[in-house]
Design a protein around this motif. Structure first.
Motif, PDB file in Angstrom:
ATOM      1  N   GLU A   1       0.826  -1.213   0.000  1.00  0.00           N
ATOM      2  CA  GLU A   1       0.000   0.000   0.000  1.00  0.00           C
ATOM      3  C   GLU A   1       0.858   1.260   0.000  1.00  0.00           C
ATOM      4  OE1 GLU A   1       0.221  -1.406   4.333  1.00  0.00           O
ATOM      5  OE2 GLU A   1      -0.125  -2.351   2.401  1.00  0.00           O
ATOM      6  N   LEU A   2       2.085   1.184   0.516  1.00  0.00           N
ATOM      7  CA  LEU A   2       2.970   2.351   0.478  1.00  0.00           C
ATOM      8  C   LEU A   2       3.660   2.493  -0.864  1.00  0.00           C
ATOM      9  CD1 LEU A   2       4.605   2.707   3.989  1.00  0.00           C
ATOM     10  CD2 LEU A   2       2.654   3.872   3.008  1.00  0.00           C
ATOM     11  N   VAL A   3       3.945   1.395  -1.524  1.00  0.00           N
ATOM     12  CA  VAL A   3       4.519   1.478  -2.876  1.00  0.00           C
ATOM     13  C   VAL A   3       3.562   2.266  -3.763  1.00  0.00           C
ATOM     14  CG1 VAL A   3       5.170   0.167  -4.941  1.00  0.00           C
ATOM     15  CG2 VAL A   3       5.892  -0.625  -2.680  1.00  0.00           C
ATOM     16  N   ASP A   4       2.261   2.018  -3.593  1.00  0.00           N
ATOM     17  CA  ASP A   4       1.252   2.726  -4.391  1.00  0.00           C
ATOM     18  C   ASP A   4       1.206   4.214  -4.074  1.00  0.00           C
ATOM     19  OD1 ASP A   4       0.535   0.371  -5.626  1.00  0.00           O
ATOM     20  OD2 ASP A   4      -1.205   0.014  -4.348  1.00  0.00           O
ATOM     21  N   GLU A   5       1.711   4.621  -2.909  1.00  0.00           N
ATOM     22  CA  GLU A   5       1.682   6.022  -2.505  1.00  0.00           C
ATOM     23  C   GLU A   5       2.932   6.798  -2.944  1.00  0.00           C
ATOM     24  OE1 GLU A   5      -0.867   7.656  -1.005  1.00  0.00           O
ATOM     25  OE2 GLU A   5      -1.984   5.794  -1.265  1.00  0.00           O
ATOM     26  N   LEU A   6       3.948   6.102  -3.443  1.00  0.00           N
ATOM     27  CA  LEU A   6       5.177   6.778  -3.857  1.00  0.00           C
ATOM     28  C   LEU A   6       4.896   7.777  -4.966  1.00  0.00           C
ATOM     29  CD1 LEU A   6       7.720   3.820  -3.928  1.00  0.00           C
ATOM     30  CD2 LEU A   6       7.729   5.750  -2.334  1.00  0.00           C
ATOM     31  N   ASP A   7       5.550   8.903  -4.900  1.00  0.00           N
ATOM     32  CA  ASP A   7       5.454   9.911  -5.942  1.00  0.00           C
ATOM     33  C   ASP A   7       6.116   9.388  -7.217  1.00  0.00           C
ATOM     34  OD1 ASP A   7       4.924  13.055  -6.247  1.00  0.00           O
ATOM     35  OD2 ASP A   7       6.759  12.520  -7.346  1.00  0.00           O
ATOM     36  N   VAL A   8       5.623   9.837  -8.356  1.00  0.00           N
ATOM     37  CA  VAL A   8       6.168   9.406  -9.646  1.00  0.00           C
ATOM     38  C   VAL A   8       7.666   9.716  -9.737  1.00  0.00           C
ATOM     39  CG1 VAL A   8       6.055   9.792 -12.133  1.00  0.00           C
ATOM     40  CG2 VAL A   8       3.961   9.582 -10.825  1.00  0.00           C
ATOM     41  N   ALA A   9       8.086  10.849  -9.198  1.00  0.00           N
ATOM     42  CA  ALA A   9       9.513  11.203  -9.233  1.00  0.00           C
ATOM     43  C   ALA A   9      10.342  10.184  -8.453  1.00  0.00           C
ATOM     44  CB  ALA A   9       9.731  12.607  -8.664  1.00  0.00           C
ATOM     45  N   ASP A  10       9.835   9.742  -7.299  1.00  0.00           N
ATOM     46  CA  ASP A  10      10.573   8.756  -6.507  1.00  0.00           C
ATOM     47  C   ASP A  10      10.555   7.382  -7.166  1.00  0.00           C
ATOM     48  OD1 ASP A  10      11.545  10.406  -4.421  1.00  0.00           O
ATOM     49  OD2 ASP A  10       9.553  10.425  -3.510  1.00  0.00           O
ATOM     50  N   ILE A  11       9.454   7.030  -7.826  1.00  0.00           N
ATOM     51  CA  ILE A  11       9.421   5.770  -8.586  1.00  0.00           C
ATOM     52  C   ILE A  11      10.466   5.820  -9.694  1.00  0.00           C
ATOM     53  CG2 ILE A  11       8.053   4.461 -10.270  1.00  0.00           C
ATOM     54  CD1 ILE A  11       7.314   3.717  -7.483  1.00  0.00           C
ATOM     55  N   GLY A  12      10.590   6.960 -10.363  1.00  0.00           N
ATOM     56  CA  GLY A  12      11.603   7.115 -11.405  1.00  0.00           C
ATOM     57  C   GLY A  12      13.007   6.942 -10.860  1.00  0.00           C
ATOM     58  N   ARG A  13      13.269   7.541  -9.705  1.00  0.00           N
ATOM     59  CA  ARG A  13      14.594   7.415  -9.082  1.00  0.00           C
ATOM     60  C   ARG A  13      14.847   5.978  -8.651  1.00  0.00           C
ATOM     61  NH1 ARG A  13      14.704  10.392  -4.423  1.00  0.00           N
ATOM     62  NH2 ARG A  13      16.960  10.449  -4.439  1.00  0.00           N
ATOM     63  N   LEU A  14      13.814   5.323  -8.131  1.00  0.00           N
ATOM     64  CA  LEU A  14      13.941   3.927  -7.736  1.00  0.00           C
ATOM     65  C   LEU A  14      14.242   3.061  -8.954  1.00  0.00           C
ATOM     66  CD1 LEU A  14      13.689   1.678  -5.619  1.00  0.00           C
ATOM     67  CD2 LEU A  14      11.241   1.672  -6.058  1.00  0.00           C
ATOM     68  N   SER A  15      13.556   3.348 -10.053  1.00  0.00           N
ATOM     69  CA  SER A  15      13.782   2.607 -11.290  1.00  0.00           C
ATOM     70  C   SER A  15      15.221   2.774 -11.776  1.00  0.00           C
ATOM     71  CB  SER A  15      12.799   3.090 -12.358  1.00  0.00           C
ATOM     72  OG  SER A  15      13.018   2.430 -13.568  1.00  0.00           O
ATOM     73  N   GLU A  16      15.740   3.996 -11.711  1.00  0.00           N
ATOM     74  CA  GLU A  16      17.136   4.238 -12.103  1.00  0.00           C
ATOM     75  C   GLU A  16      18.088   3.483 -11.202  1.00  0.00           C
ATOM     76  OE1 GLU A  16      17.928   8.414 -12.199  1.00  0.00           O
ATOM     77  OE2 GLU A  16      16.285   8.808 -13.594  1.00  0.00           O
ATOM     78  N   LEU A  17      17.792   3.474  -9.917  1.00  0.00           N
ATOM     79  CA  LEU A  17      18.640   2.776  -8.950  1.00  0.00           C
ATOM     80  C   LEU A  17      18.670   1.281  -9.245  1.00  0.00           C
ATOM     81  CD1 LEU A  17      20.254   3.049  -6.245  1.00  0.00           C
ATOM     82  CD2 LEU A  17      18.102   2.539  -5.106  1.00  0.00           C
ATOM     83  N   VAL A  18      17.493   0.700  -9.459  1.00  0.00           N
ATOM     84  CA  VAL A  18      17.419  -0.734  -9.743  1.00  0.00           C
ATOM     85  C   VAL A  18      18.059  -1.044 -11.083  1.00  0.00           C
ATOM     86  CG1 VAL A  18      15.829  -2.643 -10.203  1.00  0.00           C
ATOM     87  CG2 VAL A  18      15.412  -1.117  -8.272  1.00  0.00           C
ATOM     88  N   GLY A  19      17.845  -0.173 -12.083  1.00  0.00           N
ATOM     89  CA  GLY A  19      18.444  -0.382 -13.399  1.00  0.00           C
ATOM     90  C   GLY A  19      19.965  -0.360 -13.364  1.00  0.00           C
ATOM     91  N   GLY A  20      20.518   0.376 -12.418  1.00  0.00           N
ATOM     92  CA  GLY A  20      21.969   0.442 -12.276  1.00  0.00           C
ATOM     93  C   GLY A  20      22.473  -0.411 -11.132  1.00  0.00           C
ATOM     94  N   PHE A  21      21.833  -1.555 -10.903  1.00  0.00           N
ATOM     95  CA  PHE A  21      22.166  -2.375  -9.738  1.00  0.00           C
ATOM     96  C   PHE A  21      23.614  -2.802  -9.687  1.00  0.00           C
ATOM     97  CE2 PHE A  21      20.812  -5.498 -12.878  1.00  0.00           C
ATOM     98  CZ  PHE A  21      21.777  -6.490 -12.761  1.00  0.00           C
ATOM     99  N   SER A  22      24.296  -2.803 -10.796  1.00  0.00           N
ATOM    100  CA  SER A  22      25.709  -3.192 -10.764  1.00  0.00           C
ATOM    101  C   SER A  22      26.562  -2.139 -10.044  1.00  0.00           C
ATOM    102  CB  SER A  22      26.235  -3.420 -12.178  1.00  0.00           C
ATOM    103  OG  SER A  22      26.144  -2.226 -12.934  1.00  0.00           O
ATOM    104  N   ASN A  23      25.984  -0.947  -9.831  1.00  0.00           N
ATOM    105  CA  ASN A  23      26.708   0.116  -9.138  1.00  0.00           C
ATOM    106  C   ASN A  23      26.344   0.217  -7.658  1.00  0.00           C
ATOM    107  OD1 ASN A  23      27.984   0.930 -11.509  1.00  0.00           O
ATOM    108  ND2 ASN A  23      26.216   2.137 -12.099  1.00  0.00           N
ATOM    109  N   PHE A  24      25.622  -0.784  -7.130  1.00  0.00           N
ATOM    110  CA  PHE A  24      25.235  -0.763  -5.724  1.00  0.00           C
ATOM    111  C   PHE A  24      26.475  -0.739  -4.846  1.00  0.00           C
ATOM    112  CE2 PHE A  24      20.747  -2.158  -4.585  1.00  0.00           C
ATOM    113  CZ  PHE A  24      20.201  -1.524  -5.667  1.00  0.00           C
ATOM    114  N   GLU A  25      26.386  -0.004  -3.772  1.00  0.00           N
ATOM    115  CA  GLU A  25      27.450   0.010  -2.781  1.00  0.00           C
ATOM    116  C   GLU A  25      26.913  -0.573  -1.489  1.00  0.00           C
ATOM    117  OE1 GLU A  25      28.841   3.979  -2.256  1.00  0.00           O
ATOM    118  OE2 GLU A  25      29.063   4.304  -4.394  1.00  0.00           O
ATOM    119  N   GLU A  26      27.690  -1.348  -0.810  1.00  0.00           N
ATOM    120  CA  GLU A  26      27.293  -1.908   0.475  1.00  0.00           C
ATOM    121  C   GLU A  26      27.187  -0.781   1.490  1.00  0.00           C
ATOM    122  OE1 GLU A  26      27.228  -5.315   1.670  1.00  0.00           O
ATOM    123  OE2 GLU A  26      28.171  -6.423   0.076  1.00  0.00           O
ATOM    124  N   ILE A  27      26.200  -0.888   2.402  1.00  0.00           N
ATOM    125  CA  ILE A  27      26.100   0.076   3.487  1.00  0.00           C
ATOM    126  C   ILE A  27      26.186  -0.654   4.817  1.00  0.00           C
ATOM    127  CG2 ILE A  27      24.784   1.753   2.180  1.00  0.00           C
ATOM    128  CD1 ILE A  27      22.323   0.832   3.775  1.00  0.00           C
TER     129      ILE A  27
END
Length: 91
Positions: A65-91
């Motif tokens: 239900e919270l995924v559905d509440e995400l703003d389109v801009a944040d979904i876009g940023r999330l999509s970019e993040l997932v699309g570039g998963f090879s650049n993930f850094e450990e935290i």
């Protein structure tokens, strides 16, 4: 592997504000669950928006239900993040 995404547009849930989302690196099982017929090198699935939202639900610490509440801009940023998963850094 996890990465923190700071939301540009925080969302309210149960009286508190969600400002960050933890995102894990996708696995082959995640891709298969979201777009079963897709293979590397194929064009994107027909309904890209649906695939992005399903992937967001699988890879984040947010309930559906919270995924559905995400703003389109944040979904876009999330999509970019997932699309570039090879650049993930450990935290």
């Amino acid at each position: 592997m996890l990465r923190k995404l700071e939301l540009q547009f925080p969302i309210e849930h149960d009286g508190s504000i969600v400002r960050t989302v933890m995102v894990r690196k996708p696995t082959a099982a995640d891709v298969a669950a979201v777009a079963p017929s897709w293979r590397p090198g194929d064009p994107p699935p027909e309904n890209v928006t649906e695939a992005i939202l399903k992937m967001a639900g699988r890879l984040t610490d947010l309930p559906p239900e919270l995924v559905d509440e995400l703003d389109v801009a944040d979904i876009g940023r999330l999509s970019e993040l997932v699309g570039g998963f090879s650049n993930f850094e450990e935290i």
